[in-house]
Each structure stands twice: as structure tokens, then as C-alpha cells.
Design an enzyme around this catalytic site. Structure first.
Site, mmCIF file in Angstrom:
data_model
loop_
_atom_site.group_PDB
_atom_site.id
_atom_site.type_symbol
_atom_site.label_atom_id
_atom_site.label_comp_id
_atom_site.label_asym_id
_atom_site.label_seq_id
_atom_site.Cartn_x
_atom_site.Cartn_y
_atom_site.Cartn_z
ATOM 1 N N LYS A 74 -1.116 -34.609 17.659
ATOM 2 C CA LYS A 74 -0.890 -35.469 18.817
ATOM 3 C C LYS A 74 0.007 -34.709 19.782
ATOM 4 O O LYS A 74 1.122 -34.327 19.440
ATOM 5 C CB LYS A 74 -0.231 -36.770 18.391
ATOM 6 C CG LYS A 74 0.099 -37.661 19.584
ATOM 7 C CD LYS A 74 0.592 -39.017 19.155
ATOM 8 C CE LYS A 74 0.902 -39.880 20.355
ATOM 9 N NZ LYS A 74 1.345 -41.221 19.960
ATOM 10 N N GLU B 291 -0.211 -28.737 10.895
ATOM 11 C CA GLU B 291 -0.161 -30.201 10.762
ATOM 12 C C GLU B 291 -1.317 -30.708 9.899
ATOM 13 O O GLU B 291 -1.140 -31.609 9.079
ATOM 14 C CB GLU B 291 -0.214 -30.859 12.154
ATOM 15 C CG GLU B 291 1.042 -30.648 13.007
ATOM 16 C CD GLU B 291 2.215 -31.515 12.551
ATOM 17 O OE1 GLU B 291 2.069 -32.305 11.601
ATOM 18 O OE2 GLU B 291 3.301 -31.399 13.165
ATOM 19 N N LYS C 102 -5.430 -35.894 19.434
ATOM 20 C CA LYS C 102 -5.167 -36.791 20.555
ATOM 21 C C LYS C 102 -4.335 -36.075 21.606
ATOM 22 O O LYS C 102 -3.347 -35.456 21.239
ATOM 23 C CB LYS C 102 -4.406 -37.996 20.020
ATOM 24 C CG LYS C 102 -3.936 -38.963 21.074
ATOM 25 C CD LYS C 102 -3.154 -40.065 20.432
ATOM 26 C CE LYS C 102 -2.675 -41.010 21.506
ATOM 27 N NZ LYS C 102 -1.882 -42.080 20.987
ATOM 28 N N SER D 13 -5.940 -43.407 27.037
ATOM 29 C CA SER D 13 -5.912 -44.279 28.216
ATOM 30 C C SER D 13 -6.133 -43.530 29.529
ATOM 31 O O SER D 13 -6.924 -43.950 30.371
ATOM 32 C CB SER D 13 -4.585 -45.039 28.249
ATOM 33 O OG SER D 13 -3.486 -44.142 28.241
ATOM 34 N N TYR E 50 -11.554 -46.666 24.716
ATOM 35 C CA TYR E 50 -11.527 -47.928 25.461
ATOM 36 C C TYR E 50 -12.907 -48.247 26.038
ATOM 37 O O TYR E 50 -13.125 -49.321 26.567
ATOM 38 C CB TYR E 50 -10.472 -47.853 26.577
ATOM 39 C CG TYR E 50 -9.097 -47.576 26.006
ATOM 40 C CD1 TYR E 50 -8.345 -48.614 25.462
ATOM 41 C CD2 TYR E 50 -8.579 -46.285 25.941
ATOM 42 C CE1 TYR E 50 -7.112 -48.367 24.874
ATOM 43 C CE2 TYR E 50 -7.349 -46.019 25.371
ATOM 44 C CZ TYR E 50 -6.619 -47.060 24.839
ATOM 45 O OH TYR E 50 -5.408 -46.824 24.245
HETATM 46 C C1 PBG Z 1 2.721 -44.146 20.572
HETATM 47 C C2 PBG Z 1 1.284 -44.166 20.976
HETATM 48 C C3 PBG Z 1 0.803 -43.691 22.223
HETATM 49 C C4 PBG Z 1 -0.561 -43.905 22.232
HETATM 50 C C5 PBG Z 1 -0.918 -44.481 21.004
HETATM 51 N N1 PBG Z 1 0.256 -44.643 20.228
HETATM 52 C C6 PBG Z 1 1.473 -43.155 23.420
HETATM 53 C C7 PBG Z 1 2.687 -42.358 23.327
HETATM 54 O O1 PBG Z 1 2.830 -41.469 22.490
HETATM 55 O O2 PBG Z 1 3.553 -42.636 24.147
HETATM 56 C C8 PBG Z 1 -1.439 -43.528 23.388
HETATM 57 C C9 PBG Z 1 -2.786 -44.059 23.479
HETATM 58 C C10 PBG Z 1 -3.413 -43.920 24.805
HETATM 59 O O3 PBG Z 1 -2.884 -43.320 25.758
HETATM 60 O O4 PBG Z 1 -4.527 -44.458 24.934
HETATM 61 N N2 PBG Z 1 3.026 -44.363 19.259
#
Ligand code: PBG
Length: 325
Positions: free
Chosen positions: A197, A235, A250, A276, A315
């Protein structure tokens, strides 16, 4: 002029032949639909930066899940949007069985036992610091965070959900959670680890949706540097040893190479989170008439699958399902 006898265009000459030789296909079975839950009744609030995506109270979320199941979407990732007065330094509400998130999860599994429900294991939605870890003197403490994640994971597992999604990038969390789940009899609860991530600019609309932006600093001491590839392998190796059932990358689009890297180096199923900001970019351009939103959505999901993702959190899930009927 001497032409090579090979003419690849022959395999593109009709719809039937193109379909016959198609190498990658996205189906609703591949998709997980992220949903945003709010407290209360009969409320539906659109996320300003994510047109078409709503924050829903539990009663309306049940209806949404029912509709999606009919369209062939069977997996959901539920995130809570928590009001500020419920947030504190240790994310206490995250393991309070009377809190609206855990209540809703129980209700969802009761009404739709066949649905695959994933939850988010991270402190940020409940943290007054807006960070994914326990903060002391401006530092995010790793092992203190694990203890909180353990309580959160057990509380979520007790609602009957199917997959836990530890999304915070603390070290050792997958092993810690697997252990505590097994010790408490939750051997059947899966872990989809947010393996690679990245500290990304593509999460902003999500932080609007949950009102969960960090109150100070950024997330670069726990989320990965976008410049790094080899680190994703470290990881992945750790998460695999620690007992993850899925590895996730991600965001997805700016990291298609990392998806392929993990796919080629692991026999675990690989998930990708089409986040998102990736959704918002396409929606905004489509609203302006600059892109054909439907076509670009399909091309995007295809690219993620082609890169090696077995599972896509997106989404677009419901919209895709509607279009593919
Ligand atoms: C945080 C989390 C995030 C997302 C899922 N879980 C954002 C962040 O790390 O601030 C992002 C998902 C998205 O942007 O659609 N635990």
C-alpha cells in the site's frame, strides 16, 4: 512489395473472432464493492468527490447489498464513517460491540449469509489523530498499534464477517492477527493483506468520504514510497509467511507493474484496489464530456486484471454489473 504472410488482423476481423481470441475478461465474480456506512436511519449522502457513491445508513446498505447480489456482485468491503465525537487516541469505538459499524455487520451477515463481507482493520476511521497507528509524541508506534488492531479484528470476526482487510501497513500485523484469530477460534476468517500500500495522492476522495484525513503530517512512515518495487516483494514475503490468504496492491493504476510483480512471484491470489481517486478522475472527465466514462471504466478494470489481479476492489462494481447484464 513483399508482405509477411502473417496477418494478425485476421484475428480481429469480426466480433465473433475477436471474442474467441480475447485473452482477458472481467466478470462480476472478480469484483469487491467498497461501501461507506454511516450511523442513523434512512440516510443517503453522496460523497462530493465521488459522484454516484453514497454514504449509507445500515437500513439502506442492506437494500444496496440486496440489489447488488441480484446483479451478481457478491463481495463487499464495508468502511465506517465515524463522527468526530466518537474518535479518540486509541480507537476505542472500533471494538465496541454496540457501535453502529459492528451492529450493521451482524445485521448484514444475518440477512445475507451468502454475501462475502470484508471489513477494514485500521485505526484511522476511529482515531482522533487521523492516523492508522497509535500516536505518541508525534510518532506512530507500531507494536502498541498491533494490540488495538487485535481487539478490533476479534470484534469484527465475532460479527460473522468473512475477510479482514488490515489496511494500515504496520509491521507484523498479519501474523499478529492470524495468531489472535486462531487462538480465539476464528480459524475460518480470512485475511486480505494490504501488502503493498503506497503513500498515494489517490486516496483523497476516500478521506473525504470518511472524514479521516491525518490531523498532522502524512502517512509516509508506514505506507510505501511510490518509487519502490523491491520493497513490495519484501512485504509480500512477510505477509505470506505470516499467513495472509490474499495479497493486495493499492492503488492499482499507477502500480500495474507492482501487481504483475506480485503475481509472478506469489502463488497466492492477488487483489488490487482501484482506489477512490482513480474512480473520481474518470467520473470527473466523463461529467465534462471529455471521456466516455463507461468505456474507460471497462478498459481500466481490464488493465488491472491483465496486469495480474485476480480480485479487484472497485467503486465501479455496481455500475459494471449493470452494464454487463
Ligand atoms: C486507510 C485506508 C485508506 C483507504 C482504504 N483504507 C486511505 C488512507 O490510507 O488514507 C483508501 C481507499 C480509497 O482511496 O479508495 N486505512
Amino acid at each position: 512489395m513483399i508482405l509477411n504472410t502473417r496477418r494478425p488482423r485476421r484475428n480481429r476481423k469480426s466480433e465473433a473472432i475477436r471474442a474467441m481470441v480475447e485473452e482477458t475478461r472481467v466478470t462480476t465474480d472478480d469484483l469487491i464493492f467498497p461501501l461507506f456506512l454511516i450511523d442513523g436511519n434512512n440516510k443517503k449522502v453522496e460523497v462530493a468527490s465521488m459522484p454516484g457513491i453514497f454514504r449509507l445508513t445500515a437500513d439502506l446498505m442492506l437494500k444496496e447489498i440486496e440489489e447488488c447480489l441480484k446483479l451478481g456482485i457478491r463481495a463487499f468491503d464495508v468502511f465506517p464513517a465515524v463522527e468526530d465525537h466518537h474518535k479518540d487516541k486509541t480507537a476505542t469505538k472500533s471494538y465496541d460491540q454496540n457501535f453502529f459499524y459492528l451492529r450493521a455487520l451482524r445485521e448484514i451477515k444475518k440477512q445475507f449469509p451468502e454475501a462475502c463481507i470484508m471489513t477494514d482493520v485500521a485505526m484511522d476511521p476511529y482515531s482522533s489523530d487521523g492516523h492508522d497507528g497509535f500516536v505518541k509524541d508525534g510518532k506512530i508506534l507500531n507494536d502498541e498499534t498491533l494490540e488495538i488492531l487485535g481487539k478490533m479484528a476479534l470484534a469484527q470476526a465475532a460479527t460473522g464477517i468473512d475477510i479482514l482487510g488490515p489496511s494500515d501497513m504496520m509491521d507484523g500485523r498479519v501474523g499478529y492477527l492470524r495468531n489472535i484469530l486462531d487462538e480465539n477460534g476464528f480459524t475460518e476468517v480470512s485475511i486480505m493483506s494490504y501488502t503493498a500500500k503506497y503513500a498515494s495522492g489517490f486516496y483523497n476522495p476516500f478521506r473525504d468520504a470518511l472524514d479521516s484525513a491525518p490531523k498532522f503530517g502524512d502517512k509516509k512512515t508506514y505506507q510505501m514510497n511510490p518509487a519502490n518495487r523491491s520493497e513490495a516483494l519484501i512485504e509480500a514475503e512477510l505477509d505470506t509467511q505470516e499467513g495472509a490468504d490474499f495479497l493486495m496492491v493499492k492503488p492499482a493504476l499507477a502500480y500495474l507493474d507492482v501487481i504483475r510483480l506480485l503475481k509472478d512471484n506469489s502463488s497466492l491470489p492477488i487483489a488490487a484496489y482501484n482506489v477512490s481517486g482513480e474512480y473520481s478522475m474518470i467520473k470527473a472527465a466523463a461529467q465534462k464530456g471529455w471521456l466516455d466514462g463507461d468505456r474507460v471504466m471497462k478498459e481500466t478494470l481490464l488493465s488491472i486484471k491483465r496486469a495480474g489481479a485476480d480480485v479487484i476492489l472497485t467503486y465501479f462494481a455496481k455500475e459494471f454489473a449493470k452494464g454487463s447484464r
